[in-house]
Design an enzyme around this catalytic site. Structure first.
Site, PDB file in Angstrom:
ATOM      1  N   ASP A   1       8.965   6.302  -5.776  1.00 36.51           N
ATOM      2  CA  ASP A   1       8.337   6.248  -6.016  1.00 36.51           C
ATOM      3  C   ASP A   1       7.475   6.943  -6.674  1.00 36.51           C
ATOM      4  O   ASP A   1       7.528   7.070  -8.306  1.00 36.51           O
ATOM      5  CB  ASP A   1       7.687   7.376  -4.533  1.00 36.51           C
ATOM      6  CG  ASP A   1       6.826   7.441  -3.177  1.00 36.51           C
ATOM      7  OD1 ASP A   1       5.363   6.336  -3.984  1.00 36.51           O
ATOM      8  OD2 ASP A   1       7.033   7.468  -2.303  1.00 36.51           O
TER       9      ASP A   1
ATOM     10  N   ASP B   1       2.332   2.470   3.668  1.00 37.36           N
ATOM     11  CA  ASP B   1       2.754   3.718   4.584  1.00 37.36           C
ATOM     12  C   ASP B   1       2.721   3.520   6.118  1.00 37.36           C
ATOM     13  O   ASP B   1       3.124   3.969   7.135  1.00 37.36           O
ATOM     14  CB  ASP B   1       2.266   4.744   3.764  1.00 37.36           C
ATOM     15  CG  ASP B   1       3.079   5.416   2.942  1.00 37.36           C
ATOM     16  OD1 ASP B   1       4.090   5.153   2.479  1.00 37.36           O
ATOM     17  OD2 ASP B   1       3.027   6.236   2.562  1.00 37.36           O
TER      18      ASP B   1
END
Length: 732
Positions: free
Chosen positions: A475, A544
């Site tokens: 990430d 997301d």
């Protein structure tokens, strides 16, 4: 003797011809469908003379003038489409290169030196050398043409041998030109949970600039790819369209400039914002690769060109299979322990997926990772949460019958961490101003080799101690803020560039030592989505936002440039107003995963998901490795539909979605594409909820590919947020 005389005669005969050809030299960079033709002008400089459909006859390659403009008084102007125009010359428009020489002179003129072509994997590489006639500055233009995929990638290398460093203030990857009546740009804007939103506009006189200045999470607001419709807006199935993307994980810039006579130049490259680069003698500045295709059958064919190229030559393990998974984030957040995770691994096995993925929250002891305010940078297991460490989790996964993967964010640091306490000099942070924190974190200075070693060590330590770890989710949640590098010191203009190069250095080391470990590229969603990074990652996290309605649009946008196996999609609890079937069917169009607690499912929903996972695995030849056809756009209708067709055309999958049908709206049949018209296909609706029978007309029948493409199937309904998955199998 006669043979020797003949050879000498041939050589003497060729000498003046070669001299003449050097003046008029033509360089063809071609695929099976497209020609990019360059020509040396009579002034010794290199110009683009053509970009368009492949020419059938070689003699036509010389029938272009390297200059294209008329002066205001009607005389011929010697300005032309210079392939790598530099600042300070007679060109009136945006240059590709800007150099300030050691003596302060800001002008550069590049002249053709030589060129060569050679075979490389999948295509032909052409290397062209240019140099300034007054200063020892050299530019090498590199092109690789992939004939079957109809894709060309190009990049430049800049070097010099002046007595002192020179300053680069512009350094594009290439320049492309097009002459047409009009140009329409499709761009892809973005934000958190709203990635790859498509919008179009006509390009008028002057410049349209798409750029980003975020440094690390660089594609958060706009993505590094575009489409240009020639003589009309971009269409899906017809018309000429140029589709281009830049392989760069940092700040990028696209310039689209329409000049005074209506010609278009496209200049892709690194954004030089706050990035004047001091280039030392002998150092080579290599620009990112710009990858493009020209389709004459709309964006759909351009997408298939890029998908094939990516799987064959660019995407890590592009021809390999992909792991289905169960992630714990939406289920547990930061609140879990070893027993909870072990139970979730059993749920992963029960679901039928290949792997359990542990997300954020597993690390830090002095500053345990209980939320996003602490622990980032301290990559040791939290002892009171996971007393057995990663080894115990790997054992639990093995016992459950699944693989184990883990989340990391190694380029970042929380100020509340041991790493920050020990190595403030490793952090990008201004020394004399208040610090601005994005998401409670800062960015490590990847231009620093010691930081690169640390980041590499995060992965290396985990895999050295736990070689069965099968997957990483990597990430990157923060852009660069407080821009200042303790390492770059008096060369702050190099930070944005050297930071990204440092990231690549780490990724190259990881891939070299662990070539078979798959990794997901994530950046607070889809803020990293480029083909340079994807040399090291098997897939990227699109967003997301897992609301299936929004995901239809997000995946539609990303599918313009990326194959489905590069796009990770998870079934979650976002938008509970939609059914489990609808959510799963949307995610099944990409690399399928789940991020949901099985206990919140009904027995029928769980049974459905198990069957959907099994179906997805059986459909990989079409969905992961086949050809994508976007049939009905959500931007143009209240529905959406795509089909995937295996390369042998024996298997096809139709996904049809009713998003928000209007009352008594006329429902049109969905006409499939890509099938063999002479094959007969059995029509079978799959991914049905337990106890439900298909209401699809023609379900169970055997129909010709010709019928399915010309007449189609009545796959849409008048119900909101419903979906159909239809399998078409060629019969012997």
């Amino acid at each position: 003797m006669k043979a020797l005389i003949s050879i000498i005669a041939v050589i003497l005969f060729m000498l003046p011809v070669e001299a003449e050809c050097a003046e008029k030299k033509v360089i063809r960079i071609g695929t099976d469908n497209t020609d990019l033709i360059l020509q040396v002008g009579d002034n010794g400089r290199l110009y683009q003379s053509y970009l368009g459909p492949r020419l059938r006859h070689d003699e036509d390659l010389t029938r272009f003038d390297w200059y294209r403009h008329a002066a205001s008084d009607g005389s011929v102007s010697r300005r032309g489409w210079e392939v790598y125009s530099a600042s300070g010359n007679e060109e009136f428009f945006e240059p590709a290169l800007a150099v300030t020489h050691a003596d302060g002179n800001p002008t550069t003129y590049l002249y053709y030196v030589d060129s060569e072509s050679k075979a490389v994997e999948g295509g032909t590489m052409t290397v062209i050398n240019l140099k300034d006639d007054k200063y020892p500055v050299n530019v090498t233009l590199n092109y690789v043409a992939y004939p079957k995929e109809n894709v060309i990638k190009t990049w430049s290398e800049i070097s010099h041998s002046e007595s002192k460093p020179v300053t680069l203030s512009a350094y594009a990857s290439t320049m492309l030109y097009k002459s047409a009546g009009s140009y329409f740009l499709t761009e892809f804007s973005s934000d958190w949970a709203k990635e790859a939103q498509m919008s179009s506009q006509q390009l008028q006189f002057g410049k349209k600039v798409i750029d980003t200045k975020l440094g690390s999470r660089a594609a958060m607001h706009t993505h590094p790819f575009f489409e240009i419709g020639i003589d009309g807006p971009v269409k899906e199935h017809s018309g000429e369209v140029i589709m281009g993307t830049l392989g760069w994980t940092g700040n990028f810039r696209f310039i689209f400039e329409v000049d005074n006579v209506g010609n278009l130049r496209v200049i892709p490259g690194i954004n030089p914002y706050a990035s004047t680069y001091e280039l030392k003698a002998g150092e080579i500045f290599t620009t990112p690769e710009f990858i493009f295709t020209v389709s004459y059958d709309g964006a759909a064919q351009g997408s298939r060109n890029l998908h094939d190229w990516a799987r064959n030559y660019s995407l890590k393990d592009g021809m390999g299979s992909r792991l289905t998974l169960l992630n714990n984030w939406e289920n547990t957040g930061f609140n879990f322990n070893q027993d909870v995770l072990a139970q979730l691994m059993k749920e992963a096995k029960d679901l039928g997926v290949d792997m359990f993925l542990l997300d954020d929250g597993w690390f830090g002891n002095k500053y345990p990772r209980k939320d996003d305010r602490a622990g980032l940078g301290d990559w040791e297991v939290t002892h009171d949460k996971l007393p057995g460490g990663i080894a115990a989790l790997v054992d639990s996964a093995r016992n459950a019958g699944v693989k184990f993967g883990i989340w990391i964010e190694p380029e970042m640091v929380n100020p509340k961490s041991e790493l920050f306490e020990k190595h403030r000099d490793w952090v990008i942070m201004q020394p004399n101003r208040d610090t601005y924190y994005y998401r409670n974190q800062l960015v490590l200075d990847m231009s620093n080799p010691k930081v690169q070693d640390h980041v590499y060590g995060v992965v290396d330590d985990i895999l050295t101690e736990n070689p069965e770890v099968a997957y990483f989710k990597w990430d990157c949640n923060s852009p660069i803020t407080n821009i200042y590098s303790p390492y770059c010191k008096d060369k702050q203009g190099q930070l944005y560039i050297d930071h990204v190069r440092g990231v690549y250095n780490v990724l190259k080391r990881i891939k070299a030592k662990y070539p078979d470990v798959p990794m997901m590229l994530c950046s607070g969603g889809g803020a990293r989505c480029d083909y340079e990074a994807l040399k090291y990652f098997t897939e990227f996290w699109c967003s997301d936002n897992t609301d299936p309605v929004e995901r239809i649009y997000i995946q539609w946008g990303f599918s313009q440039f990326f194959p489905s196996k590069a796009m990770a999609a998870h079934v979650t609890s976002w938008n509970r107003n939609t059914s489990m079937k609808f959510r799963t069917d949307v995610a099944s169009m990409c690399k399928l995963g789940f991020d949901i607690g099985l206990k919140e499912m009904t027995p029928d929903e769980l049974a459905y998901c198990r069957q959907a996972v099994a179906n997805w695995k059986a459909l990989q030849p079409a969905v992961m490795d086949g050809d994508l056809y976007r049939l009905v756009s959500p931007y143009e209708s209240n529905h959406a539909a795509v089909d995937y067709v295996s390369k042998d055309k024996n298997l096809a999958i139709l996904y049809a979605f009713d998003i928000n049908p209007r009352f008594q709206e006329k429902l049109l049949p969905v006409k499939l594409q890509g099938l063999d018209p002479d094959k007969r296909y059995k029509v079978e609706e799959i991914n049905l909820m337990p106890g439900r029978r298909s209401t699809l007309a023609r379900n169970g029948e055997v129909l010709s590919g010709d019928y399915l493409m010309k007449v189609g199937l009545d796959a849409f309904t008048s119900s909101r947020n419903t979906s159909r998955v239809v399998k078409l199998t060629a019969m012997e």
